[in-house]
Write an enzyme that holds these catalytic residues in place. Structure first.
Site, PDB file in Angstrom:
ATOM      1  CG  ASP A   9      -1.915  -1.137   1.070  1.00  0.00           C
ATOM      2  OD1 ASP A   9      -1.837  -2.082   0.433  1.00  0.00           O
ATOM      3  OD2 ASP A   9      -2.964  -1.258   1.979  1.00  0.00           O
ATOM      4  CG  ASP A  51      -6.904   0.178   1.270  1.00  0.00           C
ATOM      5  OD1 ASP A  51      -7.082  -1.183   1.282  1.00  0.00           O
ATOM      6  OD2 ASP A  51      -6.892   0.783   2.083  1.00  0.00           O
ATOM      7  CG  HIS A  53     -11.264   1.072  -0.038  1.00  0.00           C
ATOM      8  ND1 HIS A  53     -11.446  -0.093   0.420  1.00  0.00           N
ATOM      9  CD2 HIS A  53     -10.245   1.663   0.780  1.00  0.00           C
ATOM     10  CE1 HIS A  53     -10.721  -0.258   1.220  1.00  0.00           C
ATOM     11  NE2 HIS A  53     -10.027   0.848   1.745  1.00  0.00           N
ATOM     12  CG  HIS A  59     -12.289   0.686   5.575  1.00  0.00           C
ATOM     13  ND1 HIS A  59     -11.645   0.120   6.495  1.00  0.00           N
ATOM     14  CD2 HIS A  59     -11.551   0.984   4.506  1.00  0.00           C
ATOM     15  CE1 HIS A  59     -10.353   0.410   6.179  1.00  0.00           C
ATOM     16  NE2 HIS A  59     -10.394   0.985   5.023  1.00  0.00           N
ATOM     17  CG  HIS A  73      -8.501   5.223   2.586  1.00  0.00           C
ATOM     18  ND1 HIS A  73      -9.657   5.343   3.593  1.00  0.00           N
ATOM     19  CD2 HIS A  73      -7.886   4.060   2.558  1.00  0.00           C
ATOM     20  CE1 HIS A  73      -9.559   3.876   3.946  1.00  0.00           C
ATOM     21  NE2 HIS A  73      -8.969   3.237   3.329  1.00  0.00           N
ATOM     22  CE  LYS A  98      -4.144  -4.324   1.032  1.00  0.00           C
ATOM     23  NZ  LYS A  98      -4.920  -2.962   1.754  1.00  0.00           N
ATOM     24  CB  CYS A 141      -2.407  -2.564   5.076  1.00  0.00           C
ATOM     25  SG  CYS A 141      -4.129  -1.839   4.975  1.00  0.00           S
TER      26      CYS A 141
HETATM   27  C1  VGL Z   1      -4.652   1.098   5.949  1.00  0.00           C
HETATM   28  C2  VGL Z   1      -6.170   2.427   7.349  1.00  0.00           C
HETATM   29  C3  VGL Z   1      -7.057   2.211   6.646  1.00  0.00           C
HETATM   30  C4  VGL Z   1      -3.492   0.550   5.497  1.00  0.00           C
HETATM   31  C5  VGL Z   1      -5.886   1.040   4.981  1.00  0.00           C
HETATM   32  O1  VGL Z   1      -2.956   0.521   4.246  1.00  0.00           O
HETATM   33  O2  VGL Z   1      -2.538   0.375   6.304  1.00  0.00           O
HETATM   34  N1  VGL Z   1      -4.772   1.869   7.046  1.00  0.00           N
HETATM   35  N2  VGL Z   1      -6.883   1.496   5.305  1.00  0.00           N
END
Ligand code: VGL
Length: 186
Positions: A9, A51, A53, A59, A73, A98, A141
């Site tokens: 990520d 990530d 979404h 979330h 995000h 994901k 993550c």
């Molecule tokens: C993440 C918070 C929310 C990460 C993803 O990539 O660690 N942290 N979504």
């Protein structure tokens, strides 16, 4: 036996200026980019998780607690979901995305873009046994990805100087937990 480098990520939204910025995001992205050039040849494969979404339900929140709910995000195909510009994407073998319709902290929930293949089976198909993990966020993550990697039987090293946390203390606790679970901290 083969060795993989996993970039977790390293996306614009998790770096300064992004909607869920971690303080060390740019620094860590720069270090990872340099490491790809200096050490990339030591790896049989290099993969990234993202990530990604679309509608991940609770979330996302307008009143996030920054533990279980977050500002919007890494919306699929947005600028914030793009890889940080310091990452050398030419040497990436595969992208695992994901969290399309749910929270998904572990890269092992990710599937190769346009395919149904999950990260774990993909790595095993390539005879990968050893993983070096770097990325964002240490306390979310990176933690979840490394714990799943250990559960799936991989040997795991965390390259700690190339990991960025949402919360420094939580990041340190996550590293301790990973060490106790069997990861080697480098
Ligand atoms: C993440 C918070 C929310 C990460 C993803 O990539 O660690 N942290 N979504």
């Amino acid at each position: 036996m083969a060795r993989a480098l996993i970039l977790v990520d390293v996306q614009k939204d998790f770096c300064p200026g992004g909607s869920l910025a971690t303080e060390r995001g740019d620094e860590v992205a720069g270090k990872i980019g340099a490491y790809q050039l200096s050490h990339g040849a030591e790896y049989d494969v290099v993969v990234v998780t993202q990530d990604w979404h679309i509608d991940p339900g609770e979330h996302f929140s307008e009143t996030p607690d920054f533990k279980n709910s977050w500002p919007i995000h890494c919306v699929a195909d947005s600028a914030g979901a793009a890889m940080h510009e310091r990452i050398h994407t030419d040497s990436i073998d595969e992208y695992f995305r994901k969290g399309h319709y749910t929270a998904a902290y572990s890269g092992f929930e990710g599937t190769a873009a346009g395919e149904e293949l999950l990260l774990g089976p993909w790595l095993k198909n390539k005879d990968v046994t050893d993983l070096d993990i770097v990325g964002i966020a240490t306390d979310h993550c990176v933690r979840a990805t490394a714990l799943d990697a250990l559960k799936e039987g991989f040997k795991v090293r965390i390259l700690t100087s190339m990991c960025s946390a949402v919360d420094f203390n939580a990041g340190d606790r996550a590293l301790e937990e990973l060490h106790e679970a069997g990861a080697v901290l480098v």
